[in-house]
Design a protein around this motif. Structure first.
Motif, PDB file in Angstrom:
ATOM      1  N   PHE A  87      77.189  35.847  50.418  1.00 42.10           N
ATOM      2  CA  PHE A  87      76.541  35.164  49.291  1.00 42.10           C
ATOM      3  C   PHE A  87      75.643  36.126  48.521  1.00 42.10           C
ATOM      4  O   PHE A  87      75.610  36.111  47.284  1.00 42.10           O
ATOM      5  N   GLN A  88      74.902  36.962  49.263  1.00 44.10           N
ATOM      6  CA  GLN A  88      74.002  37.913  48.610  1.00 44.10           C
ATOM      7  C   GLN A  88      74.786  38.956  47.818  1.00 44.10           C
ATOM      8  O   GLN A  88      74.390  39.344  46.719  1.00 44.10           O
ATOM      9  N   ALA A  89      75.911  39.397  48.386  1.00 40.54           N
ATOM     10  CA  ALA A  89      76.724  40.408  47.721  1.00 40.54           C
ATOM     11  C   ALA A  89      77.584  39.819  46.612  1.00 40.54           C
ATOM     12  O   ALA A  89      78.098  40.560  45.763  1.00 40.54           O
ATOM     13  N   GLY A  90      77.762  38.500  46.624  1.00 39.93           N
ATOM     14  CA  GLY A  90      78.619  37.866  45.631  1.00 39.93           C
ATOM     15  C   GLY A  90      80.092  38.146  45.851  1.00 39.93           C
ATOM     16  O   GLY A  90      80.902  38.039  44.928  1.00 39.93           O
ATOM     17  N   ASP A  91      80.441  38.470  47.105  1.00 41.07           N
ATOM     18  CA  ASP A  91      81.826  38.812  47.426  1.00 41.07           C
ATOM     19  C   ASP A  91      82.233  38.089  48.702  1.00 41.07           C
ATOM     20  O   ASP A  91      81.723  38.394  49.785  1.00 41.07           O
ATOM     21  N   PRO A  92      83.170  37.108  48.621  1.00 41.76           N
ATOM     22  CA  PRO A  92      83.591  36.367  49.821  1.00 41.76           C
ATOM     23  C   PRO A  92      84.183  37.264  50.902  1.00 41.76           C
ATOM     24  O   PRO A  92      84.114  36.931  52.084  1.00 41.76           O
TER      25      PRO A  92
ATOM     26  N   VAL B 238      53.342  29.903  51.817  1.00 37.47           N
ATOM     27  CA  VAL B 238      53.549  29.797  50.365  1.00 37.47           C
ATOM     28  C   VAL B 238      54.491  30.896  49.894  1.00 37.47           C
ATOM     29  O   VAL B 238      55.447  30.639  49.134  1.00 37.47           O
ATOM     30  N   PHE B 239      54.252  32.126  50.349  1.00 41.59           N
ATOM     31  CA  PHE B 239      55.130  33.237  49.983  1.00 41.59           C
ATOM     32  C   PHE B 239      56.548  33.015  50.516  1.00 41.59           C
ATOM     33  O   PHE B 239      57.538  33.329  49.840  1.00 41.59           O
ATOM     34  N   LEU B 240      56.644  32.455  51.723  1.00 35.30           N
ATOM     35  CA  LEU B 240      57.953  32.188  52.306  1.00 35.30           C
ATOM     36  C   LEU B 240      58.719  31.159  51.473  1.00 35.30           C
ATOM     37  O   LEU B 240      59.915  31.336  51.190  1.00 35.30           O
ATOM     38  N   ALA B 241      58.031  30.092  51.090  1.00 35.61           N
ATOM     39  CA  ALA B 241      58.675  29.064  50.269  1.00 35.61           C
ATOM     40  C   ALA B 241      59.138  29.650  48.939  1.00 35.61           C
ATOM     41  O   ALA B 241      60.252  29.365  48.471  1.00 35.61           O
TER      42      ALA B 241
ATOM     43  N   TRP C  57      69.206  33.820  50.070  1.00 39.50           N
ATOM     44  CA  TRP C  57      70.093  34.520  51.012  1.00 39.50           C
ATOM     45  C   TRP C  57      69.461  35.808  51.506  1.00 39.50           C
ATOM     46  O   TRP C  57      69.568  36.124  52.700  1.00 39.50           O
ATOM     47  N   LEU C  58      68.788  36.530  50.625  1.00 42.51           N
ATOM     48  CA  LEU C  58      68.102  37.746  51.052  1.00 42.51           C
ATOM     49  C   LEU C  58      66.988  37.417  52.043  1.00 42.51           C
ATOM     50  O   LEU C  58      66.779  38.135  53.029  1.00 42.51           O
ATOM     51  N   THR C  59      66.268  36.332  51.791  1.00 42.49           N
ATOM     52  CA  THR C  59      65.195  35.911  52.702  1.00 42.49           C
ATOM     53  C   THR C  59      65.751  35.530  54.062  1.00 42.49           C
ATOM     54  O   THR C  59      65.194  35.896  55.108  1.00 42.49           O
ATOM     55  N   LEU C  60      66.875  34.807  54.079  1.00 47.70           N
ATOM     56  CA  LEU C  60      67.483  34.406  55.349  1.00 47.70           C
ATOM     57  C   LEU C  60      68.019  35.612  56.108  1.00 47.70           C
ATOM     58  O   LEU C  60      67.939  35.666  57.343  1.00 47.70           O
ATOM     59  N   ILE C  61      68.555  36.604  55.385  1.00 44.18           N
ATOM     60  CA  ILE C  61      69.004  37.839  56.042  1.00 44.18           C
ATOM     61  C   ILE C  61      67.815  38.546  56.688  1.00 44.18           C
ATOM     62  O   ILE C  61      67.905  39.048  57.820  1.00 44.18           O
ATOM     63  N   ALA C  62      66.692  38.595  55.972  1.00 45.93           N
ATOM     64  CA  ALA C  62      65.482  39.216  56.527  1.00 45.93           C
ATOM     65  C   ALA C  62      65.023  38.484  57.782  1.00 45.93           C
ATOM     66  O   ALA C  62      64.595  39.119  58.768  1.00 45.93           O
ATOM     67  N   PHE C  63      65.110  37.168  57.773  1.00 44.34           N
ATOM     68  CA  PHE C  63      64.745  36.381  58.951  1.00 44.34           C
ATOM     69  C   PHE C  63      65.662  36.713  60.125  1.00 44.34           C
ATOM     70  O   PHE C  63      65.219  36.817  61.274  1.00 44.34           O
ATOM     71  N   GLU C  64      66.957  36.833  59.832  1.00 50.40           N
ATOM     72  CA  GLU C  64      67.921  37.183  60.878  1.00 50.40           C
ATOM     73  C   GLU C  64      67.538  38.512  61.521  1.00 50.40           C
ATOM     74  O   GLU C  64      67.504  38.636  62.754  1.00 50.40           O
ATOM     75  N   LEU C  65      67.272  39.510  60.693  1.00 47.16           N
ATOM     76  CA  LEU C  65      66.918  40.834  61.214  1.00 47.16           C
ATOM     77  C   LEU C  65      65.619  40.783  62.013  1.00 47.16           C
ATOM     78  O   LEU C  65      65.499  41.433  63.056  1.00 47.16           O
TER      79      LEU C  65
END
Length: 248
Positions: free
Chosen positions: A159-164, A210-213, A221-229
């Motif tokens: 999703f972040q890359a825009g490429d399935p 607040v920053f997280l929201a 998607w970038l935020t969720l990737i950061a959470f994963e890492l």
């Protein structure tokens, strides 16, 4: 008169059903994720699974808060978790990345889903023996909701890359099996259940939310990737500190 009294005693406040209602809503979200996944609505499917994760964290706390814990509620929660965190994520990832991977992709789905069910069965047994969370606020293995979150990483990246096709099916299948193995492993993982925050730090924590929201709303998607890492780093850190404690 005695019959009326018996009827009154068998009545229960409607609010005590709220935890089970939340569990059922979470189950509906997981099932809806499967439907959306096979209809090609992958972003919506991911959101439904994440909603199920959030609701899973609420139903148990509501039950304890309302003092409405019951054996039926515990069983319902476990069965819903098997669908929401074992079946739904695996099928959504399969529909997204591995339908063309012949039988190998399906084997990865089966390994992950069965591992999740085994993880939940072990957790239920540990809960009954009061050993669900080891000393030091650690889980044994990756919890099922965290496993569902981890296994969705290929979708977040795409999703972040825009490429399935950003991540190859072979890598996705191997990654799915690895997450399944982490769930049934004996690796210690961090638990938030016993985390404490100093009162003077509460205001900073709220500002962080607040920053997280804002990050989730602007760059989800970038935020969720950061959470994963960050979660993967926490696994290594928890394992390292456990080894250090044993050495001492």
């Amino acid at each position: 008169m005695s019959g009326n009294r018996q009827t009154q005693r068998s009545d229960m406040p409607l609010v005590t059903l709220l935890p089970n209602a939340v569990t059922i809503i979470a189950l509906c979200a997981g099932l809806t994720a499967i439907r959306m996944g096979f209809n090609g609505q992958f972003r919506g499917a991911v959101i439904m699974i994440l909603v199920a994760c959030v609701l899973d964290g609420m139903d148990g706390r509501l039950a304890r808060l309302l003092r409405s814990e019951s054996p039926m509620g515990a069983e319902l929660d476990s069965l819903a978790d098997a669908v929401n965190f074992g079946v739904a994520p695996a099928l959504v990832v399969y529909a997204f990345a591995m339908q063309d991977a012949t039988g190998a992709g399906w084997i990865a789905v089966l390994v992950y889903a069965v591992s999740c069910v085994m993880r939940l069965a072990r957790f239920n047994l540990d809960s009954k023996s009061e050993t669900a969370t080891p000393s030091g606020g650690r889980f044994v293995g990756v919890p099922a909701p965290a496993g569902a979150f981890l296994v969705l990483l290929p979708l977040f990246l795409s999703f972040q890359a825009g490429d399935p096709g950003f991540v190859s099916p072979v890598i996705v299948g191997c990654y799915m099996i690895a997450v399944g193995m982490l769930m049934i492993s004996r690796i210690p993982t961090f638990s938030f259940k016993k985390t404490r925050v100093a009162r003077k730090s509460v205001k900073f924590l709220l500002i962080g939310f607040v920053f997280l929201a804002a990050a989730l709303l602007t760059q989800p998607w970038l935020t969720l990737i950061a959470f994963e890492l960050a979660y993967v780093v926490s696994i290594f850190w928890t394992w390292y500190t456990r080894e250090s404690d044993q050495a001492l």
